[in-house]
Design an enzyme around this catalytic site. Structure first.
Site, short mmCIF file in Angstrom:
data_model
loop_
_atom_site.label_atom_id
_atom_site.label_comp_id
_atom_site.label_asym_id
_atom_site.label_seq_id
_atom_site.Cartn_x
_atom_site.Cartn_y
_atom_site.Cartn_z
N TYR A 49 10.26 4.64 2.45
CA TYR A 49 11.37 3.46 2.90
C TYR A 49 12.55 3.87 2.37
CZ TYR A 49 7.81 0.23 4.73
OH TYR A 49 6.77 -0.20 5.76
N ASP A 89 0.68 -1.20 0.05
CA ASP A 89 -0.02 0.05 0.11
C ASP A 89 0.76 1.27 -0.03
OD1 ASP A 89 1.01 -0.43 2.63
OD2 ASP A 89 -1.02 0.21 3.65
#
Length: 446
Positions: free
Chosen positions: A245, A166
């Protein structure tokens, strides 16, 4: 239609079932089978699902089993959301890595490699069983590290396994919201990379790329999660918006220090938090749904808290606390089952999409989805800095797959040593030794 959820006692399973109940457009799932190795967790999650469905007459029937073959036999779709080693394993991944001064996050760096090494053999066994017991089933992989695990399973299931995440969807939604796009579904997100290692390079609405407008406005850049994490200056230098990330790569030293100084690692926090939830479920009078929802809200609010603290990003926006991976999974399942063509960012085999990688390498890109599965859309080449990082991390993933297949400890050391966030071969050797001591699932490494 039979939907099997592997890892069916997992904490986030009610998100999937809740989405099934909310969006009945697919209208074809009549049976949901939960599989887990832990009967206690299965019982707890089954209670939550029963409360979710209490007022819905046409809710899919739910059954639970610890027998994997029984769960898979005759499945039309399989959602694989397993966690090999549980949250205790995740906490150990973090602890061992941080003791060596490197990142232990579950998908990035040393932690991701350790998680992959113990997960790939299990995922491969599942893929072989699916091929035998449910050869027409589509496998939608939730299990992290999503790209690596999907690639391992694709060697046995071909294009019938698709990985989801997601993060790209949330990133695209936030950019669209900041730019004032009324319907984010109408925006085309030019996103490319690997799972948890990708960049938004454009966001087109009615054929016009709106990303340059965002990059030119420091106030807009600083108003959403990634802008706060990375800073407007760095985003303008990149000319793109990275997946959150990538903060672990671009600000690695700060991230490692923040995790070392934290009272608890993320894995330890989730281990303890979820243990309290499952303990509460031992009380037959407790409201399973209320307890689960309270625990989930706390989980979402603390997501990547150390990174936001390092960047001075503050609390997460309320609009970012609603999750989303379950919606991606259901949209993918619906598109395949009903041949309702749609576009989703997915983890699929490359098939000539990125020329720097071979056809079988699993990448994360926009895909056109129909009854025949997910088809990656042609994308422009990545800039040099991104190409180097993608190729480097993909090479590490390939070493992880080779180590899992051969059981070679030397190959496992090579996987750690080649990762850009592991700074020494000696550190890599100590990591393998440390992980082998705490993880029974790595006993196969010789």
């Amino acid at each position: 239609m039979k939907l099997t959820i592997l890892g069916g006692g997992g904490f986030r399973v009610p998100l999937v079932y809740g989405a099934l109940l909310t969006d009945r457009r697919e209208g074809r799932v009549t049976q949901v089978v939960l599989h887990d190795l832990d009967p206690r967790r299965l019982s707890a999650v089954t209670r939550v699902l029963a409360e979710q469905a209490a007022e819905i007459p046409d809710a899919p029937a739910v059954t639970a089993t610890t027998d994997l073959d029984e769960a898979l036999r005759g499945a039309d779709f399989v959602f694989s959301a397993i966690r090999v080693g549980g949250l205790e394993g995740r906490a150990n991944d973090e602890r061992v890595a941080l003791a060596e001064g490197v990142l232990g996050q579950e998908t990035v760096g040393a932690g991701g490699i350790a998680y992959g090494l113990r997960t790939v053999p299990v995922a491969v066994d599942i893929a072989r069983r699916v091929a035998r017991l449910a050869p027409d089933a589509w496998v939608i992989n939730f299990t992290n590290p999503a790209g690596l695990v999907t690639e391992a399973m694709s060697r046995h299931l071909g294009n019938r396994v698709i990985g989801i995440c997601d993060s790209p969807v949330g990133l695209g939604r936030r950019i669209a919201r900041v730019l004032g796009v009324k319907n984010p579904a109408e925006a085309w997100i030019d996103y490319v990379g690997l799972n948890h290692l990708g960049w938004v390079r454009g966001l087109r609405v009615a054929g016009r790329d709106e990303l340059p407008r965002l990059l030119a406005d420091p106030a807009l850049l600083g108003s959403f999660e990634e802008g706060k994490l990375f800073g407007a200056e760095w985003l303008r230098s990149l000319g793109a918006i990275p997946n959150e990330y990538l903060h672990y790569y671009y600000f690695n030293r700060e991230a490692v220090r923040a995790y070392q100084e934290a009272e608890q690692t993320r894995g330890a926090f989730l281990r303890d938090q979820q243990a309290r939830f499952y303990d509460e479920m031992a009380d037959p009078g407790a409201s399973a749904l209320l307890s689960w929802d309270r625990t989930r809200a706390e989980r979402e609010a603390t997501y990547m808290a150390e990174n936001r603290e390092t960047a001075g990003a503050g609390e997460r926006d309320a609009d970012d606390l609603s999750g989303g991976y379950e919606k991606v999974a259901l949209a993918l399942m619906r598109a395949i089952a009903r041949d309702e063509r749609t576009t989703l960012i997915l983890n699929v085999r490359n098939r000539h999409t990125l020329s720097v990688l071979d056809d079988d390498a699993v990448i994360e890109v926009p895909c056109l989805v129909d009854a025949n599965g997910a088809h990656p859309v042609a994308v422009d080449p990545l800039p040099g800095h991104a190409t180097g990082l993608v190729c480097s991390v993909k090479a590490v993933e390939r070493e992880v797959l080779a180590a899992a297949e051969s059981g070679s400890r030397a190959t496992a050391v090579k996987a750690f040593a080649l990762h850009p966030l592991v700074d020494s071969v000696n550190v890599a050797r100590r990591l393998v030794e440390g992980y082998a001591e705490v993880h029974p699932g790595l006993a196969y490494l010789r």
